[in-house]
Motif scaffolding. Structure first.
Motif, PDB file in Angstrom:
ATOM      1  N   ASN A  36     -14.625   2.055   2.321  1.00 24.39           N
ATOM      2  CA  ASN A  36     -14.060   1.374   1.154  1.00 24.39           C
ATOM      3  C   ASN A  36     -13.390   0.038   1.502  1.00 24.39           C
ATOM      4  O   ASN A  36     -13.742  -0.989   0.934  1.00 24.39           O
ATOM      5  N   HIS A  37     -12.428   0.082   2.426  1.00 30.43           N
ATOM      6  CA  HIS A  37     -11.739  -1.184   2.731  1.00 30.43           C
ATOM      7  C   HIS A  37     -12.704  -2.185   3.384  1.00 30.43           C
ATOM      8  O   HIS A  37     -12.912  -3.280   2.873  1.00 30.43           O
ATOM      9  N   TYR A  52      -0.628   4.542  -1.743  1.00 31.55           N
ATOM     10  CA  TYR A  52      -1.739   4.988  -0.895  1.00 31.55           C
ATOM     11  C   TYR A  52      -1.918   6.505  -0.869  1.00 31.55           C
ATOM     12  O   TYR A  52      -3.044   6.998  -0.845  1.00 31.55           O
ATOM     13  N   LEU A  53      -0.826   7.273  -0.896  1.00 31.43           N
ATOM     14  CA  LEU A  53      -0.967   8.739  -0.875  1.00 31.43           C
ATOM     15  C   LEU A  53      -1.648   9.236  -2.150  1.00 31.43           C
ATOM     16  O   LEU A  53      -2.358  10.235  -2.132  1.00 31.43           O
ATOM     17  N   GLU A  79       0.823  -1.219   0.000  1.00 35.94           N
ATOM     18  CA  GLU A  79       0.000   0.000   0.000  1.00 35.94           C
ATOM     19  C   GLU A  79       0.855   1.266   0.000  1.00 35.94           C
ATOM     20  O   GLU A  79       0.463   2.290  -0.556  1.00 35.94           O
ATOM     21  N   HIS A  80       2.058   1.193   0.599  1.00 27.85           N
ATOM     22  CA  HIS A  80       2.880   2.414   0.631  1.00 27.85           C
ATOM     23  C   HIS A  80       3.287   2.889  -0.768  1.00 27.85           C
ATOM     24  O   HIS A  80       3.666   4.037  -0.941  1.00 27.85           O
ATOM     25  N   TYR A 111      -1.374   5.249   6.791  1.00 29.50           N
ATOM     26  CA  TYR A 111      -0.409   5.842   5.868  1.00 29.50           C
ATOM     27  C   TYR A 111      -0.666   7.319   5.548  1.00 29.50           C
ATOM     28  O   TYR A 111       0.267   8.094   5.395  1.00 29.50           O
ATOM     29  N   LEU A 112      -1.936   7.714   5.447  1.00 32.75           N
ATOM     30  CA  LEU A 112      -2.229   9.109   5.099  1.00 32.75           C
ATOM     31  C   LEU A 112      -1.704  10.063   6.166  1.00 32.75           C
ATOM     32  O   LEU A 112      -1.293  11.181   5.862  1.00 32.75           O
ATOM     33  N   ILE A 160     -12.216   6.299   4.490  1.00 32.43           N
ATOM     34  CA  ILE A 160     -11.796   5.351   3.448  1.00 32.43           C
ATOM     35  C   ILE A 160     -11.661   3.939   4.030  1.00 32.43           C
ATOM     36  O   ILE A 160     -12.056   2.953   3.408  1.00 32.43           O
ATOM     37  N   GLU A 216      -0.881  -0.862   6.141  1.00 38.47           N
ATOM     38  CA  GLU A 216      -0.500   0.527   5.893  1.00 38.47           C
ATOM     39  C   GLU A 216      -1.721   1.421   5.678  1.00 38.47           C
ATOM     40  O   GLU A 216      -1.710   2.601   6.016  1.00 38.47           O
ATOM     41  N   HIS A 217      -2.822   0.854   5.164  1.00 40.46           N
ATOM     42  CA  HIS A 217      -3.997   1.708   4.931  1.00 40.46           C
ATOM     43  C   HIS A 217      -4.583   2.255   6.226  1.00 40.46           C
ATOM     44  O   HIS A 217      -5.342   3.204   6.198  1.00 40.46           O
ATOM     45  N   GLN A 233      -5.068   5.843  -2.603  1.00 40.72           N
ATOM     46  CA  GLN A 233      -5.752   5.248  -1.455  1.00 40.72           C
ATOM     47  C   GLN A 233      -6.108   3.780  -1.717  1.00 40.72           C
ATOM     48  O   GLN A 233      -5.256   3.024  -2.103  1.00 40.72           O
ATOM     49  N   ASN A 234      -7.375   3.422  -1.544  1.00 41.40           N
ATOM     50  CA  ASN A 234      -7.763   2.015  -1.711  1.00 41.40           C
ATOM     51  C   ASN A 234      -7.854   1.578  -3.173  1.00 41.40           C
ATOM     52  O   ASN A 234      -8.088   0.404  -3.448  1.00 41.40           O
TER      53      ASN A 234
END
Lengths: 200, 204
Positions: free
Chosen positions: B30-31, A168-169, A164-165, B172-173, B26, B168-169, A172-173
């Motif tokens: 979403n997830h 993700y920025l 995801e890294h 991460y943001l 999210i 990470e989700h 995202q999903n």
């Protein structure tokens, strides 16, 4: 020998808007750098320190007492390879011998693309999608976490990071959007063709 | 009956500044939402499994037919883990544990600080995606364990009392590569009342 973090082969801004400079900074300067640092620390003073990173990856794969070394060695290698697999204004389609081989082994470029996107989309959790040469045949594969084709006795030709890294920025999903952009706009087919030529 | 995405028990911004509203939105919509819809799609042709609770599916995972085992492990696990995870957090929460779990933590780990350290280290050490848990093991002890991806200790016969998401989700943001900082800040939103509820269930 100590493994050195290679500089990115392009500027941080070079892949925008597909991959942002923020993503590349964190991904290269933090994630990749940490794998390299950890790897060097872990092998320092051991017999593995004098081996190439590829040899370390093969020697430690599947050895539960060396999982940490394998993870960091493979991730150090995977990221270096991944940077080279992208370029600004990339994408398009391969040419020459590689294009012929893709057509022969997958049926068409579109078939390859479909398989590659599916591999990236269905690797559950963290991992990688690959184009590899396996005993003379091109194959699309996916691997979890740090695992890579070198450990499995295949020749890696192309990779896409689906941790995801990696996206993700920016996405995202929406991993499928990242994967499609990677194929359409980022792949450095010249580099992939070089790997193919060297592997034959 | 199809599985349903439960609403968050608080607003998206309720866990600010430790977990940001965009991440919560999210992560939940979403997830978690995708895990639920994929689980339902996978069980469409398995009416016998549709009447089971997600807890039962995960507990009995190894008895499921091979055709659905992996998809239930991933998406049923994702539904189960996230459903627990939301309730283990709350606004104006965190701080020191209270009630029975406080005593149990002291008895098992020496003190709360030691337990936090164990939990944070296990979360940081989970390579790739996964969760870190405080579980009641099959032999009745408390232990800190981590699981890859959307696996859950329940499949191994251990009861999950509390858990933190280290995909990470989940962070991460806001925290990018700094997972240890996320793990440290997460203690500010732990809902000890719910941890005590789950500890009571585990002890039954």
């Amino acid at each position: 020998m100590a493994y050195e973090l290679p500089p990115l082969p392009y500027d941080y801004e070079a892949l925008a808007p597909h991959v942002s400079s923020d993503t590349l900074k964190f991904h290269h300067d933090k994630h990749h750098a940490a794998y390299v640092t950890n790897f060097n620390k872990m092998v320092e003073g051991t017999e593995l320190a004098s081996q190439s990173i590829e040899e370390v990856i093969k020697a430690t794969y599947g050895d539960s007492s060396k999982t940490g070394i394998f993870n960091n060695a493979a991730q150090a290698w995977n990221h270096t390879f991944y940077w080279n697999c992208m370029k600004p204004n990339g994408g398009g389609t391969p040419t020459g011998a590689l294009a012929d081989k893709i057509n022969a082994d997958f049926g068409s470029f579109d078939k390859f693309k479909e398989e590659f996107l599916a591999a990236g989309g269905t690797q559950f959790g963290s991992g990688w999608a690959w184009l590899v040469l396996d005993k003379g045949t091109l194959k699309v594969t996916k691997t979890p976490n740090a695992e890579n084709p070198i450990a499995l006795g295949q020749v890696p030709l192309l990779t896409m990071d689906v941790w995801e890294h990696a996206y993700y920025l920016d996405y995202q999903n929406r991993r499928p959007d990242y994967a499609k952009t990677f194929v359409d706009s980022l792949i450095n087919w010249d580099y992939v063709a070089e790997q193919f030529a060297a592997a034959k | 009956m199809a599985f349903e995405l439960p609403s968050l028990p608080y607003s998206n911004d309720a866990l600010e500044p430790y977990i940001d509203a965009q991440t919560m939105q999210i992560h939940h919509d979403n997830h978690h939402g995708t895990y639920v819809s994929k689980l339902n799609a996978a069980l469409e042709k398995h009416s016998d499994l549709q009447n089971k609770s997600v807890d039962e599916l995960i507990r009995d995972l190894n008895t499921l037919p091979d055709a659905v085992k992996t998809v239930v492990r991933n998406n049923g696990g994702g539904h189960f883990n996230h459903t627990i995870f939301w309730t283990l957090m709350a606004p104006n929460a965190g701080g020191e544990p209270n009630g029975a779990i406080a005593q149990a933590i002291t008895d098992t780990f020496g003190d709360f600080e030691n337990f936090k350290q164990r939990f944070n280290d296990a979360g940081a050490g989970q390579f790739g995606s996964g969760f870190v848990w405080l579980a009641r093991t099959a032999d009745g002890k408390l232990d800190v364990v981590s699981t890859p991806n959307q696996d859950n200790p329940l499949t191994e016969g251990h009861f999950p009392i509390m858990g933190n998401d280290v995909w990470e989700h989940a962070y991460y943001l806001k925290y990018q590569n700094r997972r240890p900082e996320y793990l440290k800040q997460w203690w500010n939103v732990v809902n000890w009342n719910e941890v005590n509820n789950r500890f009571a269930q585990a002890s039954r």
